[in-house]
Design an enzyme around this catalytic site. Structure first.
Site, PDB file in Angstrom:
ATOM      1  N   ASP A 172       0.848  -1.194   0.000  1.00 55.09           N
ATOM      2  CA  ASP A 172       0.000   0.000   0.000  1.00 55.09           C
ATOM      3  C   ASP A 172       0.886   1.249   0.000  1.00 55.09           C
ATOM      4  OD1 ASP A 172       0.866   0.288   2.679  1.00 55.09           O
ATOM      5  OD2 ASP A 172      -0.853  -0.864   3.393  1.00 55.09           O
ATOM      6  N   ASP A 232       8.474   5.142  13.420  1.00 54.32           N
ATOM      7  CA  ASP A 232       8.969   4.078  14.300  1.00 54.32           C
ATOM      8  C   ASP A 232      10.413   3.657  14.006  1.00 54.32           C
ATOM      9  OD1 ASP A 232       8.083   2.911  11.939  1.00 54.32           O
ATOM     10  OD2 ASP A 232       6.694   1.506  12.883  1.00 54.32           O
ATOM     11  N   ASP A 290       1.514   5.136   1.480  1.00 56.19           N
ATOM     12  CA  ASP A 290       1.197   6.133   2.493  1.00 56.19           C
ATOM     13  C   ASP A 290       1.796   7.473   2.074  1.00 56.19           C
ATOM     14  OD1 ASP A 290       0.099   4.163   4.377  1.00 56.19           O
ATOM     15  OD2 ASP A 290       2.162   3.459   4.502  1.00 56.19           O
TER      16      ASP A 290
HETATM   17  P1  ATP Z   1       3.511  -2.280   5.520  1.00 52.02           P
HETATM   18  O1  ATP Z   1       4.344  -2.789   4.424  1.00 52.02           O
HETATM   19  O2  ATP Z   1       3.098  -3.317   6.503  1.00 52.02           O
HETATM   20  O3  ATP Z   1       2.358  -1.389   5.078  1.00 52.02           O
HETATM   21  P2  ATP Z   1       4.469   0.183   6.610  1.00 52.02           P
HETATM   22  O4  ATP Z   1       5.843   0.542   7.063  1.00 52.02           O
HETATM   23  O5  ATP Z   1       3.902   0.963   5.482  1.00 52.02           O
HETATM   24  O6  ATP Z   1       4.512  -1.356   6.329  1.00 52.02           O
HETATM   25  P3  ATP Z   1       2.150   0.986   8.068  1.00 52.02           P
HETATM   26  O7  ATP Z   1       1.511   0.329   9.241  1.00 52.02           O
HETATM   27  O8  ATP Z   1       1.415   1.050   6.787  1.00 52.02           O
HETATM   28  O9  ATP Z   1       3.541   0.279   7.877  1.00 52.02           O
HETATM   29  O10 ATP Z   1       2.547   2.450   8.542  1.00 52.02           O
HETATM   30  C1  ATP Z   1       3.045   3.436   7.647  1.00 52.02           C
HETATM   31  C2  ATP Z   1       4.169   4.222   8.290  1.00 52.02           C
HETATM   32  O11 ATP Z   1       3.662   4.938   9.422  1.00 52.02           O
HETATM   33  C3  ATP Z   1       5.304   3.376   8.853  1.00 52.02           C
HETATM   34  O12 ATP Z   1       6.235   3.073   7.855  1.00 52.02           O
HETATM   35  C4  ATP Z   1       5.868   4.303   9.897  1.00 52.02           C
HETATM   36  O13 ATP Z   1       6.672   5.301   9.325  1.00 52.02           O
HETATM   37  C5  ATP Z   1       4.627   4.977  10.452  1.00 52.02           C
HETATM   38  N1  ATP Z   1       4.069   4.241  11.610  1.00 52.02           N
HETATM   39  C6  ATP Z   1       3.114   3.300  11.600  1.00 52.02           C
HETATM   40  N2  ATP Z   1       2.839   2.847  12.829  1.00 52.02           N
HETATM   41  C7  ATP Z   1       3.637   3.530  13.661  1.00 52.02           C
HETATM   42  C8  ATP Z   1       3.819   3.544  15.071  1.00 52.02           C
HETATM   43  N3  ATP Z   1       3.127   2.726  15.863  1.00 52.02           N
HETATM   44  N4  ATP Z   1       4.730   4.398  15.588  1.00 52.02           N
HETATM   45  C9  ATP Z   1       5.433   5.240  14.787  1.00 52.02           C
HETATM   46  N5  ATP Z   1       5.313   5.261  13.456  1.00 52.02           N
HETATM   47  C10 ATP Z   1       4.426   4.443  12.891  1.00 52.02           C
HETATM   48 MG    MG Z   2       1.947   0.879   4.670  1.00 49.83          MG
END
Ligand code: ATP
Ligand code: MG
Length: 435
Positions: A59, A144, A61
């Site tokens: 996805d 994070d 962001d």
């Molecule tokens: P995925 O491939 O699972 O989507 P992702 O890194 O994009 O991995 P997401 O849960 O979609 O993870 O979150 C998007 C972004 O938001 C993360 O990459 C991180 O930068 C930030 N983020 C998400 N959750 C947290 C958290 N609990 N604390 C701090 N930053 C967060």
């Molecule tokens: Mg994501």
């Protein structure tokens, strides 16, 4: 190294592999609309990380300096979601672009409304709300892990790195930004995320990031069970359940997610084999794009403690089916305090268990009928896993394999089970008004 004032490393277009070609049209649209209105807009998080690694993001962001309200106003197809952490979902058909406003530091004086502050923290340091907005640099250090804090601009095609995320990407390290203990206290789910990304990317967790986890893992108990259910799906249904599960055990996280399972596994190597086999089989199915259900993994995770409790109930005189029903109810109930598993998954999980007893009967009428049950296939797969993990079922798996070969034409009932059917709405009785 990770201070907010650190200048960004800016990598120009020819210095990185992120290309517009690999970015979803919808994400590009969102970013270009935001920039045309004078806002900043970057691709961030998993998408940038995965593109830099040459993978396919699941996805996209977007991070921006527009407030959630401003974003919502720009996109008719959007809605503001979340309370603890307000963001905007912009929908394009089945795809959702998550738009997040840059988060800032919490020590500003702007929070004049004490009753409804933009940020709120519990006594243990947990962030109950995080809606303080800030700049791009501030946003980077509120994320994070360093590899999740890389930004790509579709305006100048550069990648921006404030936290040495590129270095960690190169060295395949999951490193939390800032002080690990403080960041885990703010949001204990980050411990699960560390493990999830390490498993998914096959990265190591940096020592200082890993070290505090076992000691702080108990903080997961404070996370709402509904959020932990969402996290559980990400942990086990994304195609990396087995390595994730091993890391959850290694860092003593499992005992706060599935306490009864974790203590049983510590004493029972065969149970570990069963659970790991279920994880591996789910991962293989994800890799082949076959459908998967959390019910199967849950059935495997809770089976070892269910079997133990069933045994002791039988010792107290209950018949096997009764003992199973009671053990199943009791352990499911206990589990729901930790993880809010919806009934649409606990119901089939229990059916898989009940089938384990029913399939023991090799004689009598009604055997062929089992084959048409919609849970037969899962129950049969589960039976095979039990054998694979060393349980001696005296050839029961082979018996049911042959049974299916003998009756290839049995049609499988695919309708919903009694338990899965929506319950009829009960009419609410009007309360009588006091005269
Ligand atoms: P995925 O491939 O699972 O989507 P992702 O890194 O994009 O991995 P997401 O849960 O979609 O993870 O979150 C998007 C972004 O938001 C993360 O990459 C991180 O930068 C930030 N983020 C998400 N959750 C947290 C958290 N609990 N604390 C701090 N930053 C967060
Ligand atoms: Mg994501």
């Amino acid at each position: 190294m990770t201070s907010a004032t650190q200048a960004a490393t800016r990598i120009p277009r020819d210095g990185h592999p992120v290309s517009r070609k690999h970015i979803s049209e919808s994400a590009l649209k969102v970013m270009s609309r935001l920039s045309s209105q004078g806002f900043e807009a970057y691709l961030v998080g998993g998408a940038v990380r995965d593109l830099l690694l040459g993978g396919h993001p699941k996805d996209f962001d977007v991070a921006t300096d527009a407030t959630p309200e401003e974003v919502h106003e720009l996109f008719r197809n959007s809605r503001i979601i979340g309370r603890r952490f307000r963001i905007v979902h912009v929908r394009f058909g089945r795809e959702i672009i998550e738009v997040t406003t840059f988060r800032g530091h919490h020590d500003s004086d702007e929070q004049e409304d004490k009753r409804r502050p933009a940020a709120k923290q519990s006594d243990s340091g947990m962030l109950l709300r995080d809606n303080v907005f800030g700049s791009l640099e501030e946003d980077a250090v509120r994320r994070d892990f360093t590899v999740n804090a890389l930004y790509y601009s579709s305006k100048d095609f550069c990648v921006y790195d404030y936290v040495d995320g590129l270095r960690d990407l190169e060295h395949r390290q999951i490193r939390i930004i800032g002080d690990a203990e403080k960041r885990y206290r703010e949001d204990p789910v980050r411990m699960l995320r560390a493990v999830r990304f390490a498993a998914k990317l096959d990265f190591d967790i940096a020592e200082s990031t890993a070290e505090p986890i076992p000691e702080l893992s108990h903080m997961l108990e404070a996370i709402p069970a509904a959020r932990l259910f969402d996290e559980m799906l990400k942990l086990f249904m994304a195609g990396y359940a087995l390595p994730t599960f091993r890391l959850l055990r290694k860092y003593q996280l499992l005992e706060h997610l599935f306490p009864a399972t974790a203590s049983e596994l510590d004493m029972n190597p065969r149970a570990v084999k069963l659970v790991e086999a279920a994880m591996a089989s789910t991962d293989a199915r994800v890799a082949e794009d076959k459908p998967v259900t959390p019910a199967f993994i849950l059935a495997a995770l809770l089976w070892p403690p269910v079997v133990e409790l069933k045994k002791s109930l039988e010792d107290n005189g209950l018949a096997p089916m009764e003992a199973l029903a009671e053990a199943a109810s009791s352990l499911t109930q206990e589990q729901l305090h930790h993880i809010a598993i919806p009934r649409r998954f606990t119901a089939p999980m229990r059916e898989i268990w009940e089938f384990q007893l029913r399939l023991q009967k090799r004689k009598g009428r009604g055997l062929v009928k089992h084959l048409s049950h919609r849970r037969f296939r899962a129950a049969y797969d589960f039976l095979l896993l039990r054998e694979q993990s060393g349980e001696d079922l005296e050839g029961l798996g082979k018996f049911w394999t042959e049974m299916q070969e003998k009756h290839p034409d049995v049609e499988v009932d695919t309708g919903p089970s009694e338990e899965e059917k929506p319950r009829p709405r009960r009419r609410r009785r009007r309360r009588k008004r006091p005269q």
